[in-house]
Write an enzyme that holds these catalytic residues in place. Structure first.
Site, PDB file in Angstrom:
ATOM      1  N   HIS A  12       0.950  -1.436   0.147  1.00 38.32           N
ATOM      2  CA  HIS A  12       0.212   0.053   0.381  1.00 38.32           C
ATOM      3  C   HIS A  12       1.200   1.190  -0.024  1.00 38.32           C
ATOM      4  CE1 HIS A  12      -3.865   1.803   1.823  1.00 38.32           C
ATOM      5  NE2 HIS A  12      -2.956   3.211   1.292  1.00 38.32           N
ATOM      6  N   HIS A  14       1.259   4.900  -2.520  1.00 39.58           N
ATOM      7  CA  HIS A  14       1.013   6.241  -3.498  1.00 39.58           C
ATOM      8  C   HIS A  14       1.865   6.320  -4.209  1.00 39.58           C
ATOM      9  CE1 HIS A  14      -3.071   6.159  -1.643  1.00 39.58           C
ATOM     10  NE2 HIS A  14      -2.764   5.603  -0.598  1.00 39.58           N
ATOM     11  N   HIS A 192      -9.597   1.602  -0.629  1.00 43.61           N
ATOM     12  CA  HIS A 192      -9.221   1.841   1.352  1.00 43.61           C
ATOM     13  C   HIS A 192     -11.304   2.621   2.269  1.00 43.61           C
ATOM     14  CE1 HIS A 192      -5.316   4.162  -0.866  1.00 43.61           C
ATOM     15  NE2 HIS A 192      -4.989   4.310   0.279  1.00 43.61           N
ATOM     16  N   GLU A 195     -10.438   3.548   7.467  1.00 40.60           N
ATOM     17  CA  GLU A 195      -9.396   4.949   8.196  1.00 40.60           C
ATOM     18  C   GLU A 195     -10.097   5.560   8.277  1.00 40.60           C
ATOM     19  OE1 GLU A 195      -6.931   6.659   4.996  1.00 40.60           O
ATOM     20  OE2 GLU A 195      -5.638   7.556   6.117  1.00 40.60           O
ATOM     21  N   ASP A 273       2.294   3.954   3.331  1.00 40.62           N
ATOM     22  CA  ASP A 273       1.398   4.726   2.405  1.00 40.62           C
ATOM     23  C   ASP A 273       1.496   5.583   1.551  1.00 40.62           C
ATOM     24  OD1 ASP A 273      -1.007   5.832   1.996  1.00 40.62           O
ATOM     25  OD2 ASP A 273      -1.814   6.410   4.344  1.00 40.62           O
ATOM     26  N   ASP A 274       2.677   6.804   2.529  1.00 38.41           N
ATOM     27  CA  ASP A 274       3.174   8.301   1.828  1.00 38.41           C
ATOM     28  C   ASP A 274       4.341   8.648   2.594  1.00 38.41           C
ATOM     29  OD1 ASP A 274       0.641   9.210  -0.731  1.00 38.41           O
ATOM     30  OD2 ASP A 274      -0.305   9.188   1.428  1.00 38.41           O
TER      31      ASP A 274
HETATM   32  N1  HPA Z   1      -4.969   8.101   1.265  1.00 37.33           N
HETATM   33  C1  HPA Z   1      -5.877   8.284   0.143  1.00 37.33           C
HETATM   34  N2  HPA Z   1      -5.915   8.946  -0.137  1.00 37.33           N
HETATM   35  C2  HPA Z   1      -4.377   9.463  -1.004  1.00 37.33           C
HETATM   36  C3  HPA Z   1      -4.028   8.798  -0.251  1.00 37.33           C
HETATM   37  C4  HPA Z   1      -4.308   7.786   1.281  1.00 37.33           C
HETATM   38  O1  HPA Z   1      -2.619   8.477   2.128  1.00 37.33           O
HETATM   39  N3  HPA Z   1      -2.530   9.241  -0.330  1.00 37.33           N
HETATM   40  C5  HPA Z   1      -3.123  10.317  -2.056  1.00 37.33           C
HETATM   41  N4  HPA Z   1      -4.553   9.994  -2.052  1.00 37.33           N
HETATM   42 ZN    ZN Z   2      -3.904   4.885   1.371  1.00 42.03          ZN
END
Ligand code: HPA
Ligand code: ZN
Length: 328
Positions: A12, A14, A192, A195, A273-274
């Site tokens: 996971h 992006h 997603h 969260e 994630d990021d």
């Molecule tokens: N969550 C949801 N959408 C997203 C994310 C994230 O961490 N990063 C980029 N788009």
């Molecule tokens: Zn994400």
């Protein structure tokens, strides 16, 4: 104690969210774009909360304007990720940020990413696969061309379809058309959910979009019957603890539900994630799981076995990655 050299799989991420701030700053300078507002004085990304994070993310994406930009991005991201022991990575890529949903443009962006992925595999020993994502807050209609791009390019590199973006926009069923398109083409699915939304959002996502994996899914911990259902159906959670802590989806590392979920038999995996947005890396995630919950090599081995089994890649790739997990 550091797990930097432990071989890892992450499912996971992006792609644009893996861009170091310095990379985006460099592109902004080349293109005379003023993005000073999205950076802190210390050089990190500046955001207040999840909605603001999405705005900053999209502002950063305005610097990525061509297939060549994505080739450079992909190579830079894979070099950094491989340095943390990651041998296999899946990343969300969106036609909305790569030519605005146009299929011809999308193919060109994809070819550039794939070119970089091939180079990185040889140079850094990391394999990348892409999951096409619709962006939820762009609405159900905008997700249809994204799904069309996914279906048309499903193959060696694009291995799945999913949805990211603002989780509280609409209900999962509003997006069923694009998920149905992808499923009918044989694509594995993730989305997603949980969260920000409660267990009802996770349950509706499973029921209406029929996904094999859930991005985050942590609110399932509030509903024992749902956890039992997720465990029974073998649905895998792509858990991103560091992201949850920084965005305040949980109160802190000690409160993170990953252990409770795992103890209930839910299949959990670990991702970043990021990473530069959340000041994390896969090494930092493993180190914090060790420090907070005492997780060790055996726990991480199980996590990676779960991730490998849940990866959307073909079985040849899976077998190759399995060997790398053993021998790295
Ligand atoms: N969550 C949801 N959408 C997203 C994310 C994230 O961490 N990063 C980029 N788009
Ligand atoms: Zn994400």
């Amino acid at each position: 104690m550091t797990f930097k050299n432990t071989p890892k799989i992450e499912l996971h991420t992006h792609l644009e969210g893996c861009a170091p701030p310095s990379f985006i700053k460099g592109l902004a300078a080349e293109k005379n774009l003023d993005l000073s507002k999205i950076f802190t004085p210390e050089g990190g990304y500046a955001f207040r909360d999840f909605d603001h994070f999405l705005q900053v993310y999209e502002a950063a994406c305005t610097t990525l304007q061509s297939p060549e930009d994505f080739r450079r991005l992909t190579l830079a991201v894979l070099e950094e990720t491989a340095a943390h022991g990651v041998v296999y990575m899946e990343t969300f890529v969106s036609p909305d940020f790569c030519g605005g949903g146009d299929l011809v443009a999308w193919r060109e962006y994809l070819a550039a990413m794939q070119d970089a992925a091939n180079q990185a595999e040889t140079q850094f020993g990391i394999t990348l696969k892409g999951i096409v994502t619709g962006i939820r807050h762009f609405g159900p209609e905008a997700c249809k061309p994204a799904a069309k791009c996914a279906v048309e390019t499903f193959g060696d590199f694009i291995t799945g379809y999913g949805m990211a973006g603002g989780e509280m926009v609409g209900r999962p069923g509003d997006y069923a058309y694009s998920f149905d398109m992808a499923r009918e083409a044989g694509m594995p699915l993730t989305c997603h959910a949980g969260e920000w939304g409660g267990p009802d959002m996770v349950a509706d996502t499973i029921r209406d979009l029929r996904v094999a994996r859930i991005g985050h899914g942590i609110s399932a911990v509030q509903d024992p019957a749902l956890m039992e259902q997720i465990a029974e159906q073998g649905i895998v959670l792509e858990v991103c603890p560091g992201s949850n802590v920084v965005l305040n989806a949980v109160e802190g590392w000690a409160d993170h539900p990953i252990v409770k979920l795992r103890d209930r038999g839910v299949k959990v995996t670990v991702s970043t994630d990021d990473p530069p947005f959340f000041h994390t890396t896969m090494t930092a995630e493993y180190d914090m799981l060790h420090k907070t919950f005492g997780w060790n090599e055996d726990d991480f081995k199980t996590i990676n076995e779960t991730a490998l089994a849940a990866a959307f890649c073909d079985d040849d790739t899976r077998a190759r990655v399995a060997k790398r997990l053993e021998t790295t």
